[in-house]
Motif scaffolding. Structure first.
Motif: not given
Length: 136
Positions: A62, A111, A119
């Protein structure tokens, strides 16, 4: 026949090269099995191929910075966009075919993870229409 280790696969979604965020790319295609068995089959099942379908499974690291992964993917939610995937980011050839088509961006997990995890984002998108294999 040589073996291969994936070191520099290529992923493009909606004209965005996301190879620098992707750490897993899985493209699978299949065809429905249609049973056409009759009494003349003499007890053996007979099948034909029906509709074809596919899925593009991805895992990203991410990045929510402006113009990065999250800002690219979020607006695509609910749209059908083109993709290109290759085993290597070099030129498309007979020994490095490109697979392309369209996928429905049906979800996004901005998330995801537990304490101490990197992440990452895992998603799977269905193909929409034909998936093609190009060698030139």
């Amino acid at each position: 026949m040589p073996h291969m280790v994936l070191l520099a696969a290529y992923l493009n979604l909606n004209s965005n090269d996301l190879s620098d965020h992707a750490r897993k790319i899985e493209l699978s295609v299949e065809v429905e099995e249609k049973d056409v068995t009759t009494y003349a089959s003499l007890g053996w099942k007979e099948v034909l191929g029906g509709l074809k379908s596919g899925e593009l499974g991805l895992e990203f690291l991410q990045d929510v910075a402006a113009t990065e992964l999250d800002s690219i993917m979020w607006p695509l939610l609910g749209t059908v966009v083109p993709f290109i995937a290759k085993l290597d980011n070099s030129t498309t050839t007979t020994s490095n075919p490109a697979y392309s088509g369209n996928v429905l961006i049906k979800g996004w997990n901005p998330i995801q993870g537990s304490v101490g995890d990197e992440a990452s984002v895992g998603v799977t998108y269905p193909t929409s229409g034909a998936v093609t294999r190009t060698t030139a």
